[in-house]
Design a protein around this motif. Structure first.
Motif, PDB file in Angstrom:
ATOM      1  N   UNK A 145      -6.221  -8.676  10.492  1.00 54.25           N
ATOM      2  CA  UNK A 145      -7.102  -7.355  10.229  1.00 54.25           C
ATOM      3  C   UNK A 145      -6.780  -6.500  11.680  1.00 54.25           C
ATOM      4  N   UNK A 146      -6.311  -7.164  12.621  1.00 57.46           N
ATOM      5  CA  UNK A 146      -5.859  -6.452  14.061  1.00 57.46           C
ATOM      6  C   UNK A 146      -4.562  -6.487  14.385  1.00 57.46           C
ATOM      7  N   UNK A 147      -3.762  -7.144  13.195  1.00 56.99           N
ATOM      8  CA  UNK A 147      -2.201  -7.204  13.532  1.00 56.99           C
ATOM      9  C   UNK A 147      -1.591  -5.852  14.057  1.00 56.99           C
ATOM     10  N   UNK A 148      -0.736  -5.642  14.733  1.00 55.48           N
ATOM     11  CA  UNK A 148      -0.119  -4.336  15.091  1.00 55.48           C
ATOM     12  C   UNK A 148       1.252  -4.222  14.961  1.00 55.48           C
ATOM     13  N   UNK A 170      -3.614  -2.421   3.380  1.00 55.23           N
ATOM     14  CA  UNK A 170      -4.980  -3.056   2.941  1.00 55.23           C
ATOM     15  C   UNK A 170      -4.901  -2.901   1.573  1.00 55.23           C
ATOM     16  N   UNK A 171      -4.600  -3.847   0.751  1.00 59.95           N
ATOM     17  CA  UNK A 171      -4.285  -3.866  -0.873  1.00 59.95           C
ATOM     18  C   UNK A 171      -5.493  -3.674  -1.384  1.00 59.95           C
ATOM     19  N   UNK A 172      -6.538  -4.415  -0.972  1.00 56.45           N
ATOM     20  CA  UNK A 172      -8.113  -4.317  -1.771  1.00 56.45           C
ATOM     21  C   UNK A 172      -8.915  -4.372  -0.470  1.00 56.45           C
ATOM     22  N   UNK A 173     -10.410  -4.196  -0.778  1.00 56.29           N
ATOM     23  CA  UNK A 173     -11.270  -4.653   0.085  1.00 56.29           C
ATOM     24  C   UNK A 173     -11.047  -5.984   0.890  1.00 56.29           C
ATOM     25  N   UNK A 230      -3.324 -12.108   3.124  1.00 60.06           N
ATOM     26  CA  UNK A 230      -4.358 -12.463   3.666  1.00 60.06           C
ATOM     27  C   UNK A 230      -5.713 -12.327   3.014  1.00 60.06           C
ATOM     28  N   UNK A 231      -6.298 -13.133   2.547  1.00 58.95           N
ATOM     29  CA  UNK A 231      -7.680 -12.922   2.214  1.00 58.95           C
ATOM     30  C   UNK A 231      -8.628 -12.747   3.494  1.00 58.95           C
ATOM     31  N   UNK A 232      -9.258 -11.376   3.604  1.00 60.68           N
ATOM     32  CA  UNK A 232     -10.049 -11.022   4.752  1.00 60.68           C
ATOM     33  C   UNK A 232     -11.513 -10.925   4.574  1.00 60.68           C
ATOM     34  N   UNK A 233     -12.327 -11.603   5.187  1.00 64.30           N
ATOM     35  CA  UNK A 233     -13.800 -11.448   5.017  1.00 64.30           C
ATOM     36  C   UNK A 233     -14.426 -11.151   6.548  1.00 64.30           C
ATOM     37  N   UNK A 234     -14.069  -9.903   7.063  1.00 62.32           N
ATOM     38  CA  UNK A 234     -14.529  -9.962   8.437  1.00 62.32           C
ATOM     39  C   UNK A 234     -13.888 -10.400   9.496  1.00 62.32           C
ATOM     40  N   UNK A 235     -14.344 -10.853  10.465  1.00 58.73           N
ATOM     41  CA  UNK A 235     -13.933 -11.585  11.758  1.00 58.73           C
ATOM     42  C   UNK A 235     -14.136 -12.877  11.677  1.00 58.73           C
ATOM     43  N   UNK A 236     -14.284 -13.472  10.585  1.00 63.03           N
ATOM     44  CA  UNK A 236     -14.508 -14.987  10.252  1.00 63.03           C
ATOM     45  C   UNK A 236     -13.250 -15.748  10.309  1.00 63.03           C
ATOM     46  N   UNK A 237     -13.228 -16.968  11.027  1.00 61.04           N
ATOM     47  CA  UNK A 237     -11.964 -17.807  10.913  1.00 61.04           C
ATOM     48  C   UNK A 237     -10.927 -17.600  11.915  1.00 61.04           C
TER      49      UNK A 237
END
Length: 296
Positions: free
Chosen positions: A130-133, A37-40, A116-123
């Motif tokens: 977010x959930x990659x393992x 997680x680089x930034x929020x 990846x730009x992440x905004x919760x579980x949208x898209x």
């Protein structure tokens, strides 16, 4: 379903240096090595594995790949055979393709980093990232790309939002000592700013969507810039709204030649990538018409 690991084509290389001038293009099976997680609002996923053994990128700093995401609850997993899926399953189960910048490629370690730009579980892509393992797999096609900072330019202008930040960072990192650049970047908040190392003399202007004074106007900010003397090479990418306005400004009002301008709407509010790809030509037409008048 049978599943080939990769389908590369021949790399085009400079015979004197061996450096790829055009990257190998193909279909690659990439494996998640780690996430960060680089930034929020920015997540980095680093890929590797045997499926990337022949992957390569060329000169462009805006190299991009297309990631193929398996729909949630699909009756298959990775690896898979795309031809069999399209033959046997209805379109809602076909892999969903999204385009992402190559943040970095390390040929020595075989590691490919994508932000990846992440905004919760949208898209589609953001939830996946977010959930990659570790050990998760995904197909990657490409890479493509055309832009690299022109060493003949007197200075460089970089403009973009979060979606363009990885390409802007890669471009700034490629600049040599003695180069000059202005970078105007819109992010969510001060916490989303990134430290970008560059040998060049770079002035950063960070704009924040959570500014109490109201959302930033990235196009107006660029219009208010005091341009440096000499020939500019501009890279302007991100939301189609400000991109179209700045395309007109730079081409028509500032008379920046096409060869010194890389400009593209990566996305448009309210449209997924598929819809934006369909609408993009009509979006660009008014500026194309204005440019045609300019060049007569």
């Amino acid at each position: 379903m049978s599943a080939p690991v990769s389908e590369p084509v021949v790399v085009n290389a400079d015979p004197a240096t061996g450096v790829a001038t055009r990257p190998a293009k193909g279909r690659w099976l990439a494996e998640v090595l780690r996430t960060e997680r680089l930034t929020p609002q920015m997540m980095r996923v680093t890929f590797g594995g045997a499926g990337l053994s022949e992957f390569a990128v060329g000169v462009p700093t805006d190299s991009y790949v297309k990631l193929h995401f398996v729909p949630r609850d699909a009756p298959y997993g990775v690896p898979y055979n795309a031809d069999e899926i399209k033959r046997d399953l209805s379109p809602e189960w076909w892999p969903i393709m999204r385009t992402y910048t190559v943040r970095s490629w390390d040929a020595g370690t075989g590691e490919l980093a994508i932000d990846f730009v992440v905004h919760g579980d949208e898209g589609v892509a953001a939830p996946w990232a977010l959930h990659a393992a570790v050990g998760d797999q995904i197909y990657v096609t490409g890479p493509g790309g055309a832009y690299a900072p022109n060493p003949a330019a007197d200075w460089h202008l970089f403009v973009g939002d979060d979606s363009a930040l990885p390409a802007i960072a890669a471009g700034l990192e490629s600049l040599v000592s003695g180069s000059r650049a202005l970078a105007v970047i819109e992010v969510g908040s001060p916490a989303d700013e990134q430290r970008i190392a560059s040998a060049a003399d770079v002035e950063f202007i960070w704009l924040h969507r959570d500014d109490p004074a109201g959302p930033p106007d990235i196009a107006a900010t660029v219009r208010e810039l005091r341009f440096l003397p000499g020939q500019v090479h501009a890279f302007v990418h991100g939301d189609a709204g400000f991109v179209r306005e700045l395309r007109r400004y730079l081409r028509v009002e500032k008379s920046v030649a096409r060869e010194f301008l890389s400009i593209s709407g990566y996305w448009k509010r309210g449209l997924a990538e598929d819809g934006w790809r369909t609408a993009k030509q009509s979006w660009a037409q008014p500026v194309d018409d204005a440019e045609a008048q300019l060049e007569r």
